[in-house]
Motif scaffolding. Structure first.
Motif, PDB file in Angstrom:
ATOM      1  N   UNK A 180     -56.611 -19.951  32.737  1.00  0.00           N
ATOM      2  CA  UNK A 180     -55.916 -21.235  32.567  1.00  0.00           C
ATOM      3  C   UNK A 180     -55.499 -21.811  33.919  1.00  0.00           C
ATOM      4  N   UNK A 181     -54.898 -20.975  34.760  1.00  0.00           N
ATOM      5  CA  UNK A 181     -54.443 -21.432  36.076  1.00  0.00           C
ATOM      6  C   UNK A 181     -55.622 -21.819  36.964  1.00  0.00           C
ATOM      7  N   UNK A 182     -56.662 -20.986  36.980  1.00  0.00           N
ATOM      8  CA  UNK A 182     -57.818 -21.252  37.827  1.00  0.00           C
ATOM      9  C   UNK A 182     -58.567 -22.507  37.436  1.00  0.00           C
ATOM     10  N   UNK A 183     -58.719 -22.738  36.143  1.00  0.00           N
ATOM     11  CA  UNK A 183     -59.408 -23.944  35.671  1.00  0.00           C
ATOM     12  C   UNK A 183     -58.618 -25.196  36.036  1.00  0.00           C
ATOM     13  N   UNK A 189     -65.635 -26.491  29.874  1.00  0.00           N
ATOM     14  CA  UNK A 189     -66.448 -25.894  28.814  1.00  0.00           C
ATOM     15  C   UNK A 189     -66.493 -24.373  28.987  1.00  0.00           C
ATOM     16  N   UNK A 190     -66.680 -23.908  30.228  1.00  0.00           N
ATOM     17  CA  UNK A 190     -66.675 -22.470  30.484  1.00  0.00           C
ATOM     18  C   UNK A 190     -65.358 -21.826  30.106  1.00  0.00           C
ATOM     19  N   UNK A 191     -64.258 -22.538  30.377  1.00  0.00           N
ATOM     20  CA  UNK A 191     -62.925 -22.030  30.029  1.00  0.00           C
ATOM     21  C   UNK A 191     -62.786 -21.842  28.513  1.00  0.00           C
ATOM     22  N   UNK A 237     -71.332 -14.247  29.664  1.00  0.00           N
ATOM     23  CA  UNK A 237     -72.316 -14.623  30.662  1.00  0.00           C
ATOM     24  C   UNK A 237     -72.456 -16.126  30.819  1.00  0.00           C
ATOM     25  N   UNK A 238     -72.495 -16.854  29.705  1.00  0.00           N
ATOM     26  CA  UNK A 238     -72.658 -18.308  29.766  1.00  0.00           C
ATOM     27  C   UNK A 238     -71.441 -18.957  30.421  1.00  0.00           C
ATOM     28  N   UNK A 239     -70.252 -18.504  30.043  1.00  0.00           N
ATOM     29  CA  UNK A 239     -69.037 -19.054  30.643  1.00  0.00           C
ATOM     30  C   UNK A 239     -68.960 -18.771  32.134  1.00  0.00           C
ATOM     31  N   UNK A 240     -69.390 -17.567  32.544  1.00  0.00           N
ATOM     32  CA  UNK A 240     -69.395 -17.232  33.964  1.00  0.00           C
ATOM     33  C   UNK A 240     -70.339 -18.144  34.738  1.00  0.00           C
ATOM     34  N   UNK A 241     -71.488 -18.477  34.145  1.00  0.00           N
ATOM     35  CA  UNK A 241     -72.425 -19.405  34.789  1.00  0.00           C
ATOM     36  C   UNK A 241     -71.807 -20.787  34.950  1.00  0.00           C
ATOM     37  N   UNK A 242     -71.021 -21.217  33.966  1.00  0.00           N
ATOM     38  CA  UNK A 242     -70.329 -22.516  34.074  1.00  0.00           C
ATOM     39  C   UNK A 242     -69.457 -22.554  35.323  1.00  0.00           C
ATOM     40  N   UNK A 243     -68.691 -21.517  35.530  1.00  0.00           N
ATOM     41  CA  UNK A 243     -67.784 -21.476  36.679  1.00  0.00           C
ATOM     42  C   UNK A 243     -68.545 -21.363  37.997  1.00  0.00           C
ATOM     43  N   UNK A 244     -69.448 -20.406  38.085  1.00  0.00           N
ATOM     44  CA  UNK A 244     -70.059 -20.110  39.380  1.00  0.00           C
ATOM     45  C   UNK A 244     -71.005 -21.192  39.865  1.00  0.00           C
ATOM     46  N   UNK A 245     -71.779 -21.808  38.970  1.00  0.00           N
ATOM     47  CA  UNK A 245     -72.660 -22.889  39.432  1.00  0.00           C
ATOM     48  C   UNK A 245     -71.851 -24.044  39.991  1.00  0.00           C
ATOM     49  N   UNK A 246     -70.723 -24.345  39.381  1.00  0.00           N
ATOM     50  CA  UNK A 246     -69.911 -25.470  39.858  1.00  0.00           C
ATOM     51  C   UNK A 246     -69.146 -25.111  41.131  1.00  0.00           C
ATOM     52  N   UNK A 247     -68.752 -23.847  41.279  1.00  0.00           N
ATOM     53  CA  UNK A 247     -68.110 -23.423  42.532  1.00  0.00           C
ATOM     54  C   UNK A 247     -69.108 -23.486  43.681  1.00  0.00           C
ATOM     55  N   UNK A 248     -70.327 -22.999  43.450  1.00  0.00           N
ATOM     56  CA  UNK A 248     -71.363 -23.111  44.479  1.00  0.00           C
ATOM     57  C   UNK A 248     -71.602 -24.571  44.837  1.00  0.00           C
TER      58      UNK A 248
END
Length: 454
Positions: free
Chosen positions: A411-414, A304-306, A350-361
């Motif tokens: 794309x690669x990171x997701x 979703x963040x992607x 900002x919302x997309x960044x939160x998607x990535x970082x919360x899941x990485x944490x």
């Protein structure tokens, strides 16, 4: 509210105030240093260069952070790191080119300590059931810093096309006081007491007791070379590049687009507010739904963040001129530059960044619970190295080039993150089937005995 969750809340307040100062400065640094240069011909400091130095130093020092924490503990590392943030903000009250870059090196080293300590402290105050919730709550509180700091800047910059010395000093003085308040919260953090975790995961504090600094360094190297960590590093790289873009490039690019109106400089602060709103909403949402997102997997949130980020990149491409990152311009892109569309993109970033970082944490805190110091240090190393690279080319690359790099890396990171998450779920299913097979003979024997007695 148990003791460990209270620790997470106190940690969130400490970081919220410290990063109200730093993230606000990062958002306005390019704009405000250009104003200083216009007033003082001897000052030649550049915002992009300063930020690049910060993240490059952070990347290098992250390799040493696990070793430092073996001496200071996570709380000591965070306090030392926060003091370097305070010095960085104070240095802007005395604008000197050499002081700007020296403070940038110092805060880069301090950032390695504060973030590695934070990752360790958050992990030892969480377990498999609470790590997603705690990550989301911490992230939402942290990103409130973008909202409050940039709202203040929006008010102070109102109606200004040039940021005068008085306005600058008021902003710097206020941010200094806020940063000092954050240090107070870090000083009152209580020792962490890790509860027994699921699947017999051991507390890192117990596992690393007596560990030498060199052992911690070797452990970080070994962890970095594992297959899953190398794949996750691709996601870390993307978060670093998009972090540098929205925190130091995008908002100034809005302020440099003069065709948006007479009050275009105050849009720099307003952009930061909308980025903060997106971050806070994302962190709060995934904190409240942390147990549900973990059950269904972390990959839907990242995907979703992607999609949100790809949408925002396209809208930025058609809204802002190609030369916007370089300085004031009257150029236009494919449409007439719209402040409303620019603020929408800020929120989406900002919302997309939160998607990535919360899941990485979340994945680092659960998958590497017994080695969280090294895991979070490697995360910040990779992310910061990518951020530094982005700031180095930001002063040279056109906006379209920067957006293209972001799209490819996203794309690669997701894909890499999803690969690790799917592999982890497959291993969990395999273990469950294996455990069921081991129980089956005993179950059959019990059933046969029951029939015999009947």
């Amino acid at each position: 509210m148990d003791r460990r969750f209270l620790n997470v809340i106190l940690l969130g307040f400490g970081f919220m105030f410290v990063f109200t100062a730093f993230q606000t400065m990062g958002n306005i640094e390019k704009t405000i240093l250009d104003s200083i240069s216009q007033d003082d011909a001897t000052f030649t400091g550049d915002g992009y260069t300063s930020l690049a130095i910060i993240y490059a130093t952070l990347a290098i020092c992250n390799w040493l952070a696990p070793s430092v924490i073996t001496f200071t503990g996570p709380r000591g590392a965070m306090i030392i790191g926060a003091c370097t943030y305070l010095f960085f903000i104070i240095s802007f009250l005395f604008p000197r080119t050499w002081l700007l870059y020296a403070a940038s090196v110092l805060i880069g080293a301090g950032a390695a300590a504060i973030w590695t300590g934070q990752g360790n402290y958050l992990t030892v105050n969480s377990d498999a059931d609470t790590i997603s919730r705690n990550s989301g709550v911490f992230w939402a509180m942290l990103q409130c810093s973008l909202f409050f700091g940039n709202l203040f800047v929006f008010i102070k910059f109102q109606g200004k096309t040039h940021i005068d010395e008085h306005t600058r000093n008021v902003v710097f003085g206020s941010l200094t006081a806020v940063c000092a308040l954050g240090i107070v919260f870090l000083l009152i953090l209580r020792p962490a007491r890790r509860a027994p975790a699921i699947d017999d995961v051991k507390s890192e504090m117990a596992a690393t007791e007596g560990e030498s600094a060199m052992d911690a360094f070797r452990g970080a190297i070994r962890l970095f070379c594992t297959g899953d960590m190398l794949l996750l590093s691709l996601a870390f790289i993307y978060t670093g590049v998009e972090l540098s873009f929205f925190s130091g490039v995008y908002s100034p690019s809005i302020g440099f687009t003069l065709s948006m109106g007479d009050n275009v400089k105050q849009l720099v602060g307003l952009s930061g507010v909308f980025i903060g709103l997106g971050e806070v909403l994302g962190g709060a949402l995934f904190g409240i739904l942390g147990s549900k997102t973990t059950r269904w997997g972390r990959d839907p949130v990242v995907i979703m963040g992607y999609l949100i980020h790809m949408t925002s990149f396209f809208l930025i491409f058609i809204n802002l001129p190609n030369v916007a990152p370089f300085g004031d311009t009257w150029d236009v892109s494919y449409i007439s530059p719209s402040p409303y569309l620019a603020m929408l993109c800020s929120f989406l970033l900002g919302f997309g960044d939160a998607c990535y970082n919360t899941q990485i944490y979340s994945i680092l805190g659960s998958k590497y619970a017994d080695n969280s110091t090294s895991a979070f240090a490697l995360f910040k190393f990779t992310q910061s190295l990518a951020a530094a690279a982005c700031f180095f080319y930001s002063s040279k690359a056109l906006l379209s080039v920067q957006l293209g790099v972001l799209a490819v890396l996203g794309t690669v990171g997701t894909a890499a993150f999803c690969r690790v998450e799917w592999a982890a779920r497959a291993r969990a299913r395999a273990r469950a089937i294996e455990a069921d097979d081991k129980l089956s003979p005993a179950t059959h024997a019990l059933a046969e005995n029951a029939l015999h007695y009947d």
